[in-house]
Design an enzyme around this catalytic site. Structure first.
Site, PDB file in Angstrom:
ATOM      1  N   LYS A 173       0.846  -1.200   0.000  1.00 46.91           N
ATOM      2  CA  LYS A 173       0.000   0.000   0.000  1.00 46.91           C
ATOM      3  C   LYS A 173       0.883   1.252   0.000  1.00 46.91           C
ATOM      4  O   LYS A 173       1.568   1.539   0.976  1.00 46.91           O
ATOM      5  CB  LYS A 173      -0.892   0.040   1.244  1.00 46.91           C
ATOM      6  CG  LYS A 173      -1.922   1.157   1.172  1.00 46.91           C
ATOM      7  CD  LYS A 173      -2.556   1.471   2.513  1.00 46.91           C
ATOM      8  CE  LYS A 173      -1.844   2.572   3.272  1.00 46.91           C
ATOM      9  NZ  LYS A 173      -1.765   3.876   2.581  1.00 46.91           N
ATOM     10  N   GLU A 248      10.228   1.039  10.500  1.00 44.50           N
ATOM     11  CA  GLU A 248      11.230   2.098  10.376  1.00 44.50           C
ATOM     12  C   GLU A 248      10.511   3.410  10.658  1.00 44.50           C
ATOM     13  O   GLU A 248       9.655   3.832   9.896  1.00 44.50           O
ATOM     14  CB  GLU A 248      11.839   2.061   8.979  1.00 44.50           C
ATOM     15  CG  GLU A 248      13.223   2.679   8.945  1.00 44.50           C
ATOM     16  CD  GLU A 248      13.202   4.156   8.617  1.00 44.50           C
ATOM     17  OE1 GLU A 248      12.693   4.945   9.455  1.00 44.50           O
ATOM     18  OE2 GLU A 248      13.681   4.510   7.539  1.00 44.50           O
ATOM     19  N   CYS A 282      13.723  10.420   6.880  1.00 48.16           N
ATOM     20  CA  CYS A 282      13.656   9.776   8.194  1.00 48.16           C
ATOM     21  C   CYS A 282      14.954   9.959   8.974  1.00 48.16           C
ATOM     22  O   CYS A 282      14.947  10.055  10.181  1.00 48.16           O
ATOM     23  CB  CYS A 282      13.292   8.308   8.060  1.00 48.16           C
ATOM     24  SG  CYS A 282      14.284   7.448   6.863  1.00 48.16           S
TER      25      CYS A 282
END
Ligand code: NAI
Ligand code: MG
Length: 486
Positions: A173, A248, A282
């Site tokens: 997704k 993560e 990130c």
């Protein structure tokens, strides 16, 4: 405007509800596509297809053939790179040069796992008996993969390639903000020889499409990249079916500068660390720790350069910073800019960006706060936008204490010419990735993942494939005689 369908069981389909949602161009606030708004019934359909594909054929496809499929996908990616890079920029806002770089990495990722497929193997163990003892690796089965919007196709590649390499089937997704490049990439599956149902793509929102995938009893593993908040929900939900999870969850990574670092490289590295990809990274080096002797000089140099960063539509090759991905994200970043104004001193930026061509897009100014206390909100919470918090320090021990004083532990960087100091820091920094005299380079060969609350598991390299494998112990008795116990 382009209507897209999603891929389930090798067919391009609409959502069973027929509902769709709009996909935006963040540089212009215009609708650029409509995609299916998948719900739980579509997730069921996709998971069934993945299960069937796994049980009825995919599990028996040889590693060599899986490797060749991955290599064909890599080649196709390289051929179609310019077109897909343009779509990546249209949909995510990032500068076209960065999209091209990311999609080159997508191809490299498929190449790497194409090569690795035939090199995954188990072990034969020296047990103290006349026996053959083996640890063999087998695919986990059906994987659910939930992707963020900051590197739309690259984050998908980091999950698709190792899962195909390991022999899993999957339902993936994309983020609701950025589904387009994955849908384009999925068009290549059939001609590259991927059997139908092995990779299914469902487009939808977190709660209506992501959550049912996580809860599904026929899904064996969830791989997720995104917010810490959703990571916790996923871990809780996965408990009911005890599925494996890899998470993560980003960070608040320290980028640490000692006074003896190469000054020009330091200034550049600090800016790149937190402003690349609009700060939507990130591993962003969002906390810049600077040793006192160079604190003022470095702050001034960073401000001077930050003010000259060229904002604009990502399709313009001169653009160095595009809009952030969505209106919602722009508002989130602006809230943090407001908080920062109360908590610390503002040296550059601090609001929504204005100027010609920026009127409608979600542009925010590259922002630098200084004299930030590590307990401030802007030093503790992930902002995921171009906002830097500069924190002074006096000694090596202080730098280490401040750097590690965070619930996160994804990445850290240290800059100095003193190799002893660098390695002392490397050893004690609590982070899954530590850079010395650089920040951000990422290689498919090397492990990626977080310490502490930045996540669970590792992506990339052989570690990435291991997340999709389980280990079976096999014991073969070689004595042709009864055990003789009774
Ligand atoms: P998010 O974590 O809500 O979204 C990431 C993905 O998870 C999307 O595909 C979304 O549809 C899905 N998702 C959302 N809720 C879900 C649920 N309950 N169950 C299953 N899947 C779900 O991130 P969001 O809201 O877009 O961004 C918020 C913040 O998250 C950012 O400001 C940033 O701090 C962080 N973030 C971190 C990323 C990273 O690379 N570690 C990537 C994206 C966001
Ligand atoms: Mg969210």
């Amino acid at each position: 405007m382009k209507p897209y369908q999603m891929l389930i069981d090798g067919e391009w389909v609409e959502a069973r509800s027929k509902k769709t949602f709009d996909v935006m161009n963040p540089a212009t606030d215009e609708v650029i596509a409509k995609v299916p708004d998948a719900g739980p019934e579509d997730v069921d359909h996709a998971v069934e297809a993945a299960r069937r594909a796994f049980d009825e054929g995919w599990r028996d496809v040889t590693a060599q053939e899986r490797g060749r499929i991955l290599l064909r996908l890599a080649e196709k990616m390289r051929k179609e790179l310019p077109r897909l890079a343009e779509i990546e920029t249209l949909n995510s806002g990032k500068p076209i040069v960065e999209s091209e770089f990311d999609l080159g990495d997508v191809a490299t990722c498929f190449e790497y796992y194409g090569g690795l497929a035939t090199k995954l193997h188990g072990e034969v163990l020296n047990v103290p008996d006349n026996a053959l003892s083996m640890a063999i690796k087998e695919p986990l089965g059906v994987a659910g993969q939930i992707i963020p919007w900051n590197y739309p196709l690259l984050m998908a590649a980091w999950k698709l390639a190792p899962a195909i390499c390991a022999g899993c089937s999957m339902v993936i997704k994309p983020a609701e903000q950025t589904p387009l490049t994955l849908l384009e990439f999925a068009r290549f599956f059939e001609e590259c020889g991927l059997p139908k149902g092995v990779v299914n793509v469902v487009t939808g929102f977190g709660e209506t499409c992501g959550a049912p995938l996580v809860a599904h009893k026929n899904v064996d593993k969830i791989a997720f990249t995104g917010s810490m908040e959703v990571g916790k929900i996923i871990m809780r939900t996965a408990a009911d079916t005890l599925k494996k999870v890899s998470l993560e969850l980003g960070g608040k990574s320290p980028n640490i500068f000692f006074a003896d670092a190469d000054f020009e490289a330091a200034v550049d590295g600090a800016l790149f660390g937190v402003f690349v990809n609009q700060g939507e990274v990130c591993s962003a080096g969002s906390r810049v720790l600077v040793e006192r002797p160079i604190y003022k000089k470095m702050l001034d140099a960073m401000v001077e350069k930050a003010k000259r960063i060229k904002l604009g539509n990502g399709l313009d090759r001169a653009t160095k910073m595009g809009p952030v991905v969505s209106k919602e994200q722009m508002e989130r970043v602006m809230r943090y800019q407001e908080i920062g104004r109360k908590e610390a001193k503002l040296a550059a930026g601090g609001g929504r960006a204005k100027g010609e061509g920026l009127e409608r897009g979600y542009f925010v100014e590259p922002t630098i706060f200084y004299d930030v206390d590590n307990s401030a909100t802007i030093a503790r919470e992930e902002i995921f936008g171009p906002v830097m918090a500069v924190i002074p320090f006096d000694k090596e021990e202080d730098a280490l204490r401040i750097a590690n004083d965070t619930p996160y532990g994804l990445a850290a960087a240290v800059w100095s010419r003193d190799i002893f100091k660098c390695f002392r820091m490397v050893k004690r920094l609590q982070a899954g990735i530590v850079w010395v005299n650089h920040m951000q380079p990422t290689y498919v060969e090397a492990p990626w993942g977080g310490y502490k609350m930045s996540g669970i598991g590792r992506e990339l390299g052989p570690w990435g494939a291991d997340e999709y494998l389980q280990v079976k112990q096999v014991h073969v008795n070689l004595n042709e005689a009864p055990i003789g116990w009774y």
